[in-house]
Design a protein around this motif. Sequence first.
Motif, PDB file in Angstrom:
ATOM      1  N   GLU A  19       0.845  -1.195   0.000  1.00  0.00           N
ATOM      2  CA  GLU A  19       0.000   0.000   0.000  1.00  0.00           C
ATOM      3  C   GLU A  19       0.877   1.240   0.000  1.00  0.00           C
ATOM      4  O   GLU A  19       2.014   1.226   0.487  1.00  0.00           O
ATOM      5  CB  GLU A  19      -0.886   0.012   1.245  1.00  0.00           C
ATOM      6  CG  GLU A  19      -1.775  -1.217   1.381  1.00  0.00           C
ATOM      7  CD  GLU A  19      -2.312  -1.431   2.786  1.00  0.00           C
ATOM      8  OE1 GLU A  19      -3.057  -2.412   2.982  1.00  0.00           O
ATOM      9  OE2 GLU A  19      -1.968  -0.629   3.689  1.00  0.00           O
ATOM     10  N   LYS A  20       0.342   2.313  -0.532  1.00  0.00           N
ATOM     11  CA  LYS A  20       1.030   3.601  -0.495  1.00  0.00           C
ATOM     12  C   LYS A  20       0.011   4.714  -0.370  1.00  0.00           C
ATOM     13  O   LYS A  20      -1.157   4.572  -0.757  1.00  0.00           O
ATOM     14  CB  LYS A  20       1.945   3.813  -1.699  1.00  0.00           C
ATOM     15  CG  LYS A  20       1.298   3.863  -3.047  1.00  0.00           C
ATOM     16  CD  LYS A  20       0.812   2.563  -3.469  1.00  0.00           C
ATOM     17  CE  LYS A  20       1.266   1.952  -4.700  1.00  0.00           C
ATOM     18  NZ  LYS A  20       0.816   0.533  -4.726  1.00  0.00           N
ATOM     19  N   PHE A  21       0.463   5.817   0.212  1.00  0.00           N
ATOM     20  CA  PHE A  21      -0.404   6.983   0.383  1.00  0.00           C
ATOM     21  C   PHE A  21      -0.426   7.799  -0.909  1.00  0.00           C
ATOM     22  O   PHE A  21       0.607   7.977  -1.566  1.00  0.00           O
ATOM     23  CB  PHE A  21       0.094   7.860   1.529  1.00  0.00           C
ATOM     24  CG  PHE A  21       0.054   7.183   2.861  1.00  0.00           C
ATOM     25  CD1 PHE A  21      -1.144   6.893   3.485  1.00  0.00           C
ATOM     26  CD2 PHE A  21       1.236   6.823   3.506  1.00  0.00           C
ATOM     27  CE1 PHE A  21      -1.181   6.261   4.712  1.00  0.00           C
ATOM     28  CE2 PHE A  21       1.213   6.199   4.743  1.00  0.00           C
ATOM     29  CZ  PHE A  21      -0.003   5.918   5.349  1.00  0.00           C
ATOM     30  N   VAL A  22      -1.594   8.323  -1.256  1.00  0.00           N
ATOM     31  CA  VAL A  22      -1.760   9.173  -2.433  1.00  0.00           C
ATOM     32  C   VAL A  22      -1.955  10.608  -1.944  1.00  0.00           C
ATOM     33  O   VAL A  22      -2.730  10.852  -1.009  1.00  0.00           O
ATOM     34  CB  VAL A  22      -2.978   8.732  -3.263  1.00  0.00           C
ATOM     35  CG1 VAL A  22      -3.072   9.549  -4.549  1.00  0.00           C
ATOM     36  CG2 VAL A  22      -2.905   7.241  -3.578  1.00  0.00           C
ATOM     37  N   TYR A  23      -1.243  11.543  -2.562  1.00  0.00           N
ATOM     38  CA  TYR A  23      -1.367  12.937  -2.129  1.00  0.00           C
ATOM     39  C   TYR A  23      -1.294  13.885  -3.327  1.00  0.00           C
ATOM     40  O   TYR A  23      -0.765  13.550  -4.385  1.00  0.00           O
ATOM     41  CB  TYR A  23      -0.276  13.297  -1.117  1.00  0.00           C
ATOM     42  CG  TYR A  23       1.134  13.258  -1.673  1.00  0.00           C
ATOM     43  CD1 TYR A  23       1.718  14.387  -2.246  1.00  0.00           C
ATOM     44  CD2 TYR A  23       1.895  12.086  -1.629  1.00  0.00           C
ATOM     45  CE1 TYR A  23       3.001  14.363  -2.757  1.00  0.00           C
ATOM     46  CE2 TYR A  23       3.184  12.044  -2.128  1.00  0.00           C
ATOM     47  CZ  TYR A  23       3.725  13.186  -2.699  1.00  0.00           C
ATOM     48  OH  TYR A  23       5.001  13.141  -3.213  1.00  0.00           O
ATOM     49  N   ARG A  24      -1.874  15.072  -3.141  1.00  0.00           N
ATOM     50  CA  ARG A  24      -1.762  16.137  -4.119  1.00  0.00           C
ATOM     51  C   ARG A  24      -0.355  16.730  -4.049  1.00  0.00           C
ATOM     52  O   ARG A  24       0.104  17.125  -2.976  1.00  0.00           O
ATOM     53  CB  ARG A  24      -2.780  17.239  -3.824  1.00  0.00           C
ATOM     54  CG  ARG A  24      -4.215  16.880  -4.172  1.00  0.00           C
ATOM     55  CD  ARG A  24      -4.415  17.005  -5.650  1.00  0.00           C
ATOM     56  NE  ARG A  24      -5.806  16.765  -6.040  1.00  0.00           N
ATOM     57  CZ  ARG A  24      -6.162  16.414  -7.255  1.00  0.00           C
ATOM     58  NH1 ARG A  24      -5.243  16.253  -8.195  1.00  0.00           N
ATOM     59  NH2 ARG A  24      -7.418  16.218  -7.560  1.00  0.00           N
ATOM     60  N   VAL A  25       0.308  16.804  -5.182  1.00  0.00           N
ATOM     61  CA  VAL A  25       1.672  17.322  -5.202  1.00  0.00           C
ATOM     62  C   VAL A  25       1.711  18.782  -4.754  1.00  0.00           C
ATOM     63  O   VAL A  25       2.648  19.221  -4.079  1.00  0.00           O
ATOM     64  CB  VAL A  25       2.281  17.162  -6.610  1.00  0.00           C
ATOM     65  CG1 VAL A  25       3.641  17.854  -6.701  1.00  0.00           C
ATOM     66  CG2 VAL A  25       2.413  15.682  -6.960  1.00  0.00           C
ATOM     67  N   THR A  26       0.686  19.552  -5.092  1.00  0.00           N
ATOM     68  CA  THR A  26       0.720  20.988  -4.813  1.00  0.00           C
ATOM     69  C   THR A  26       0.651  21.316  -3.327  1.00  0.00           C
ATOM     70  O   THR A  26       1.330  22.238  -2.854  1.00  0.00           O
ATOM     71  CB  THR A  26      -0.448  21.697  -5.528  1.00  0.00           C
ATOM     72  OG1 THR A  26      -1.673  21.028  -5.186  1.00  0.00           O
ATOM     73  CG2 THR A  26      -0.246  21.665  -7.032  1.00  0.00           C
ATOM     74  N   ASP A  27      -0.169  20.581  -2.571  1.00  0.00           N
ATOM     75  CA  ASP A  27      -0.374  20.937  -1.166  1.00  0.00           C
ATOM     76  C   ASP A  27      -0.323  19.741  -0.210  1.00  0.00           C
ATOM     77  O   ASP A  27      -0.607  19.886   0.978  1.00  0.00           O
ATOM     78  CB  ASP A  27      -1.703  21.678  -0.997  1.00  0.00           C
ATOM     79  CG  ASP A  27      -2.902  20.856  -1.487  1.00  0.00           C
ATOM     80  OD1 ASP A  27      -2.725  19.658  -1.807  1.00  0.00           O
ATOM     81  OD2 ASP A  27      -4.008  21.419  -1.557  1.00  0.00           O
ATOM     82  N   HIS A  28       0.027  18.565  -0.736  1.00  0.00           N
ATOM     83  CA  HIS A  28       0.165  17.335   0.071  1.00  0.00           C
ATOM     84  C   HIS A  28      -1.166  16.852   0.653  1.00  0.00           C
ATOM     85  O   HIS A  28      -1.175  15.999   1.544  1.00  0.00           O
ATOM     86  CB  HIS A  28       1.192  17.507   1.195  1.00  0.00           C
ATOM     87  CG  HIS A  28       2.543  17.907   0.707  1.00  0.00           C
ATOM     88  ND1 HIS A  28       3.461  18.552   1.512  1.00  0.00           N
ATOM     89  CD2 HIS A  28       3.131  17.773  -0.517  1.00  0.00           C
ATOM     90  CE1 HIS A  28       4.561  18.796   0.819  1.00  0.00           C
ATOM     91  NE2 HIS A  28       4.384  18.338  -0.417  1.00  0.00           N
ATOM     92  N   ARG A  29      -2.271  17.384   0.155  1.00  0.00           N
ATOM     93  CA  ARG A  29      -3.576  16.952   0.649  1.00  0.00           C
ATOM     94  C   ARG A  29      -3.922  15.569   0.120  1.00  0.00           C
ATOM     95  O   ARG A  29      -3.570  15.203  -1.000  1.00  0.00           O
ATOM     96  CB  ARG A  29      -4.630  17.973   0.206  1.00  0.00           C
ATOM     97  CG  ARG A  29      -6.044  17.687   0.671  1.00  0.00           C
ATOM     98  CD  ARG A  29      -6.975  18.847   0.266  1.00  0.00           C
ATOM     99  NE  ARG A  29      -6.903  19.129  -1.149  1.00  0.00           N
ATOM    100  CZ  ARG A  29      -7.567  18.451  -2.091  1.00  0.00           C
ATOM    101  NH1 ARG A  29      -8.342  17.422  -1.738  1.00  0.00           N
ATOM    102  NH2 ARG A  29      -7.465  18.808  -3.357  1.00  0.00           N
ATOM    103  N   ALA A  30      -4.631  14.772   0.923  1.00  0.00           N
ATOM    104  CA  ALA A  30      -5.119  13.475   0.476  1.00  0.00           C
ATOM    105  C   ALA A  30      -6.367  13.683  -0.375  1.00  0.00           C
ATOM    106  O   ALA A  30      -7.355  14.241   0.106  1.00  0.00           O
ATOM    107  CB  ALA A  30      -5.437  12.584   1.668  1.00  0.00           C
ATOM    108  N   PRO A  31      -6.373  13.254  -1.635  1.00  0.00           N
ATOM    109  CA  PRO A  31      -7.515  13.533  -2.513  1.00  0.00           C
ATOM    110  C   PRO A  31      -8.712  12.641  -2.195  1.00  0.00           C
ATOM    111  O   PRO A  31      -8.561  11.488  -1.769  1.00  0.00           O
ATOM    112  CB  PRO A  31      -6.973  13.223  -3.911  1.00  0.00           C
ATOM    113  CG  PRO A  31      -5.907  12.207  -3.675  1.00  0.00           C
ATOM    114  CD  PRO A  31      -5.296  12.564  -2.343  1.00  0.00           C
ATOM    115  N   SER A  32      -9.899  13.157  -2.420  1.00  0.00           N
ATOM    116  CA  SER A  32     -11.114  12.374  -2.258  1.00  0.00           C
ATOM    117  C   SER A  32     -11.323  11.482  -3.481  1.00  0.00           C
ATOM    118  O   SER A  32     -10.621  11.589  -4.486  1.00  0.00           O
ATOM    119  CB  SER A  32     -12.315  13.297  -2.072  1.00  0.00           C
ATOM    120  OG  SER A  32     -12.542  14.052  -3.247  1.00  0.00           O
TER     121      SER A  32
END
Length: 456
Positions: free
Chosen positions: A40-53
């Motif tokens: 497993e790996k965490f997915v994040y927005r590159v711009t702000d490190h937010r976890a996308p819905s």
Amino acid sequence: MTTRTDLSASPLIESRDDLLSVFAGGEKPRERWRIGTEHEKFVYRVTDHRAPSWDEPGGIRDLLTGLTEFGWKPVEEGGKIIALTGPDGTISLEPAGQLELSGAPLTDLHQSCAESGRHLQQVKAVGDRLGLGFLGLGMWPDKARTDLPIMPKGRYDIMLRHMPRVGTLGLDMMLRTCTIQVNLDYCSEADMVKKFRVGLALQPVATALFANSPFTESKPNGYKSFRSHIWEDTDPARTGMLPFVFDDGFGYERYCDYALDVPMYFVFRDGKYIDAAGLSFRDFLDGKLSVLPGEKPTLADWTDHLSTAFPEVRLKSFLEMRGADGGRWGRICALPALWVGLLYSQAALDAAWDRVKHWTIEEREALRHAVPKEALDAAVPGGGNVRSLAAEVLEIASAGLTERAELNAAGDNEGGFLDPLRDVVASGKTFADRLLDRYHGEWNGDVSHVYGEYSF
């Protein structure tokens, strides 16, 4: 967590033999033993490190849809894409959008590592277009529970409601952790028992070698593997070291009884999950399940139920090694190398069992409890620490891989996949120790640097 991808009709359970058939049906001759790696790996927005819905533009739905260009086939629930199937196994979602590959059963570690490499290339190609990155750690280093989205999977709704009733950290397990696991075969009930015992006894060693979750909400949490600690307060009815596995006479029958005593989560009917949290599968067998009165379970219900027990080693029609934090590519290859080396050579399996067979229940439990915080420094039964024991274990695993003599095109055997773990033992520093060194050093207490340095 397991995603239901086979929706075909399943036979009713007629007898206890049907329950046991799942375990006995996993028996395979040595030449048919396979390796199934999950990560497993965490997915994040590159711009702000937010976890996308799931449903936002460029979010998890679009990530899964994008992966179909590589031949993956969508799996839907309630009209929403929640998983993918293909020659490399299944891609699925953990509760807060952690992306998991449950790899296909493969012959050797070269194939398994190549599979992981293909998967990571594919997700990065789609992620680059969507502005998504992928982080290889055992726990979100900076996210609170409230920062995280929930994926549209019915079983997760049920679990999210139930977890706070039975422990204080179950929601963290679901929302904030990632792991690497490996699924391995056995040739007989006796072979399963020995592998199960070695796997349980040495699971804390794997936890220490892969410790990679030292931060909670941007601060050190006092643990090397907080992910492992979380399991100590998730749900005692379905987690732990299973001391009965070491009892004389342990086998399929005893594990069946354990699984029957694990409270249910759900029943899957007509594409939907029915909340059965806390109810008894034994009552279900008798047609007395309150949410489905008069109805009896199918074999698919039983296999679903087996997937809701979370001990350190889990038996289904194979054995799952479950003690390692998530990590980057080399560590994904190292975890199956460790357990294949220990369990797929009879000489290595015998040597590993000789090393741990005299430990008492209390000693195994003490080691399991100490490792999340102390990792390599935790004391082991009979003297020494996990670092010294890990050195022995890696020697045994290396010999087992050498015996297998599975070579790649360059003529190398599988032993090189253990190198990241050899480095941990030689240096005395876990991956968590190195993260903490960076945090207290050049990162200046700013954990956000992890995204630049520990992403895939």
